[in-house]
Design a protein around this motif. Structure first.
Motif, short mmCIF file in Angstrom:
data_model
loop_
_atom_site.label_atom_id
_atom_site.label_comp_id
_atom_site.label_asym_id
_atom_site.label_seq_id
_atom_site.Cartn_x
_atom_site.Cartn_y
_atom_site.Cartn_z
N ARG A 156 -0.48 10.49 10.42
CA ARG A 156 0.46 10.29 11.51
C ARG A 156 1.85 10.78 11.12
O ARG A 156 2.21 10.75 9.94
N PRO A 157 2.65 11.18 12.10
CA PRO A 157 4.02 11.60 11.78
C PRO A 157 4.83 10.46 11.16
O PRO A 157 4.88 9.36 11.71
N GLY A 158 5.42 10.74 10.02
CA GLY A 158 6.22 9.74 9.33
C GLY A 158 5.42 8.63 8.69
O GLY A 158 6.00 7.64 8.22
N GLY A 159 4.11 8.76 8.65
CA GLY A 159 3.29 7.68 8.10
C GLY A 159 2.94 7.83 6.64
O GLY A 159 2.25 6.97 6.08
N ARG A 160 3.38 8.90 6.00
CA ARG A 160 2.99 9.14 4.61
C ARG A 160 3.51 8.04 3.67
O ARG A 160 2.77 7.57 2.81
N VAL A 161 4.75 7.64 3.87
CA VAL A 161 5.34 6.65 2.97
C VAL A 161 4.58 5.32 3.07
O VAL A 161 4.18 4.72 2.06
N GLY A 162 4.35 4.86 4.28
CA GLY A 162 3.63 3.61 4.45
C GLY A 162 2.18 3.70 4.01
O GLY A 162 1.63 2.75 3.46
N ALA A 163 1.55 4.85 4.26
CA ALA A 163 0.15 5.02 3.85
C ALA A 163 0.00 4.93 2.35
O ALA A 163 -0.95 4.32 1.82
N ILE A 164 0.93 5.55 1.62
CA ILE A 164 0.86 5.50 0.16
C ILE A 164 1.02 4.07 -0.34
O ILE A 164 0.29 3.61 -1.23
N ALA A 165 1.96 3.34 0.26
CA ALA A 165 2.17 1.95 -0.15
C ALA A 165 0.94 1.09 0.14
O ALA A 165 0.52 0.27 -0.69
#
Length: 515
Positions: A57-66
Motif C-alpha cells: 500500500r502507498p506509505g505502508g512500508r514503514v508500518g509493514a516492516i514494524a
C-alpha cells in the motif's frame, strides 16, 4: 524519519507488551500452557500477515516492516518459551524450529530489501529471550547462536553492517557473561566443554561471514566482528587446567594462522587483526607456564618469530607486537636472572641453564628487532633509536649468558670472573663489528656509528669501573689486553678508511680570492 522512529518504537513496545503478557500469564497461571502458547503464536502470525498486506500500500512500508518484525520476533520467543519453560520439545528440535522462524524473517527482509526489518527481528529476539526463558542457560546461548546463523548468509550478496553487529554482539556478550558466571560457580568439565564448543561455533560463523565481506571491500564492522569473536574462546580457555588451557591457546594460534593464509589476498588489514589475536593467545599460553625460565624463553621465542614475520612481510604491526613480547620477556628475564646475580657472585646460585638459554634468546631478539626495522618503512624515523636500544638489550643478554655459563661450568669465583671477562670482550667485539660495518653501509652508517661508539664506550667503562675491581689475575690482564688491541685495530681501520678516500680537486675557480 518521524514515521520510522514511531514505527520502530511501536514495534519495540508491542513486542515488550507481548512478552510481558506471556510472563504475566505464566506467573498468574492464566489460560493454561496450551492457550498461552497458541495465543502468542496466533497474535504474532496475525502481525506478520498484516505487515504483508500493508507493504504494497502507498506509505505502508514503514508500518509493514514494524508489524512483520514484531511478529517474527514474537514467534521466535514463543519457540524459546516452548523449549525452555514448558519442555515440550527437546532443545535440539527447538533450535531447529527457531532457526526456521529466524530464517523466514530474514528471508522476508531480503525480499523487501529492508535491513531494518532484519535488525529489529534479531535485536528484539536476542534482547527479550532472557526475559522469556527466565534463566541464563546454555539453551539460551544456543538460541542466540541460532540468530547469528540465520542472519549470516545475508553477507553473500548484501552489505548490511548493522545486521552484522546486531547478530554478533548479543551472542558474544552472552558468552562473556557465561564465562564470568562459570568461573564463580566452578562449572563442571561437561559444562565448560559445551561452552567452549559453542564459542568455537560462533567463531567459525563469524570468521567465514566476515571474510566473505572483506574479500569485497574493507569493512570496519566485519573487522570488529573478526577481532571480537576470538575473545570468548580465549576467555573460556582460562576455565580449564593449565595444560588444557595452553592447548586451547595453541589451537587458537594455529587457527589464526590458517585464517591469515586463507585471507592472504584480502586487502583489508585482516593480518594485523589476526597477528594481535595470535599474540594474545601466545601471551596467555605463556602465562600458564609455571617455570620462570621456560616462560621467559617462550615469550622471547615468540618475539623473535614475530620479528622474523615483520622482516618477511614488512609489517609494522608484527614489529610492534614482537617488541611488546620482547619487553615482557626482558622484564621476566630480569626477574628470573636478576642483575645482582650478575654483579655479585654471592647471588650466583640464582643462575641456571635456563638463564643461559633465555639470555641468548634475548640477544637473538635484539638482533632480529634491529634487522627487521630496516625493512619496515614506518620505522625509518626511529631506526637510530631502535639500534641503540637493541644494543643495550643485547649487552644485558650477552652479559647474563656469559656469566651464567661461566658460573655453571666453573665454581662461583672462577666461573664468575671468566664470564665477565668474556662478556667484556664480546661487548668490544660487537662494537668493532658495528663500527666496521658502518664504513661499508651508506643507508645505516650514522646509526651503526652511533651504536658502535656507545657500545665501545660501555665496554671501556665496564673495563675500568667493574672489571678492574671484580676481576683479578690473568682474567683482568686478558680483558684489558684484548679490549685494547680491538680498540687499536678498529681505530687504525677507521683512519685508513678515511685516508683512502679520494680528496676533491680544488680548481682556481674554487680557490678564495687573494690580494
Amino acid at each position: 524519519m518521524v514515521s520510522r522512529i514511531l514505527a520502530v518504537a511501536g514495534a519495540g513496545v508491542t513486542l515488550v507488551g507481548v512478552v510481558m503478557l506471556l510472563v504475566l500469564a505464566i506467573n498468574a497461571g492464566w489460560f493454561g500452557a496450551v492457550p498461552r502458547v497458541a495465543g502468542g503464536a496466533g497474535l504474532c502470525a496475525a502481525l506478520v500477515v498484516a505487515g504483508h498486506r500493508m507493504i504494497s500500500r502507498p506509505g505502508g512500508r514503514v508500518g509493514a516492516i514494524a508489524l512483520a518484525a514484531t511478529g517474527f520476533a514474537g514467534l521466535y520467543l514463543d519457540v524459546a518459551a516452548v523449549t525452555v519453560i514448558y519442555d515440550w520439545i527437546a532443545p535440539v528440535i527447538g533450535a531447529i524450529v527457531g532457526l526456521g522462524v529466524a530464517a523466514l524473517g530474514i528471508g522476508v527482509a531480503l525480499a523487501w530489501k529492508s535491513e531494518r526489518l532484519a535488525v529489529i527481528v534479531t535485536i528484539g529476539a536476542a534482547v527479550l529471550a532472557p526475559v522469556v526463558t527466565g534463566e541464563f542457560s546454555l539453551t539460551l546461548l544456543v538460541f542466540l547462536f541460532v540468530l547469528q546463523v540465520a542472519a549470516a548468509p545475508v553477507d553473500i550478496d548484501r552489505d548490511w553492517p548493522m545486521l552484522r553487529a546486531a547478530r554478533t554482539v548479543p551472542v558474544v556478550g552472552a558468552l562473556f557473561l557465561a564465562t564470568f558466571a562459570a568461573s564463580f560457580h566452578s562449572a563442571g568439565l561437561a559444562e565448560r566443554a559445551q561452552l567452549l564448543a559453542l564459542a568455537v561455533a560462533v567463531l567459525a560463523v563469524a570468521v567465514s561471514s566476515s571474510l566473505v565481506v572483506l574479500r569485497r571491500h574493507a569493512d570496519v564492522v566485519s573487522l570488529a566482528v573478526l577481532a571480537t569473536t576470538w575473545l570468548p574462546v580465549l576467555g573460556i580457555a582460562t576455565l580449564f587446567e593449565p595444560r588444557i588451557a595452553a592447548s586451547i591457546d595453541g589451537a587458537v594460534i594455529i587457527a589464526a594462522g590458517a585464517v591469515a593464509y586463507c585471507a592472504r589476498r584480502v586487502d583489508a588489514p585482516v593480518h594485523t587483526v589476526l597477528v594481535m589475536i595470535a599474540s594474545l593467545a601466545a601471551l596467555q599460553a605463556c602465562s600458564q607456564v609455571s617455570v620462570d625460565s621456560l616462560r621467559t624463553i617462550a615469550l622471547l621465542a615468540i618475539a623473535v618469530a614475530l620479528m622474523v614475520a615483520a622482516h618477511r612481510s614488512a609489517s609494522v604491526a608484527a614489529w610492534w607486537t614482537g617488541s611488546a613480547f620482547g619487553v615482557i620477556g626482558a622484564f621476566d628475564l630480569s626477574v628470573s636472572t636478576p642483575v645482582e646475580a650478575l654483579i655479585d657472585r654471592t647471588f650466583s646460585d640464582e643462575l641456571s641453564w635456563g638463564s643461559v638459554v633465555a639470555s641468548l634468546t634475548l640477544v637473538c631478539f635484539a638482533a632480529a628487532a634491529t634487522l627487521s626495522s630496516t625493512v619496515v618503512d614506518a620505522l625509518r624515523p626511529l631506526r637510530e633509536q631502535i639500534v641503540i636500544v637493541a644494543s643495550l638489550v643485547g649487552l644485558y643478554g650477552v652479559s647474563a649468558a656469559a656469566v651464567s655459563f661461566g658460573v655453571l661450568l666453573g665454581d662461583d669465583r672462577s666461573g664468575f670472573v671468566a664470564g665477565h671477562c668474556v662478556s667484556t670482550v664480546i661487548w668490544m667485539a660487537g662494537a668493532a663489528v658495528l663500527l666496521l660495518r658502518g664504513l661499508s653501509s651508506r643507508d645505516h652508517a650514522h646509526a651503526l656509528l652511533t651504536s658502535g661508539l656507545l657500545l665501545a664506550g660501555a665496554a671501556t667503562a665496564k673495563l675500568f669501573l667493574f672489571d678492574l675491581v671484580a676481576l683479578d689475575g690473568i682474567a683482568r690482564a686478558a680483558a684489558f689486553l684484548i679490549v685494547g688491541v680491538m680498540l687499536l685495530a678498529t681505530g687504525t681501520r677507521y683512519a685508513r678508511a678515511f685516508a683512502e678516500r679520494p680528496t676533491p680537486v680544488t680548481t682556481d675557480a674554487d680557490a678564495p680570492a687573494t690580494r
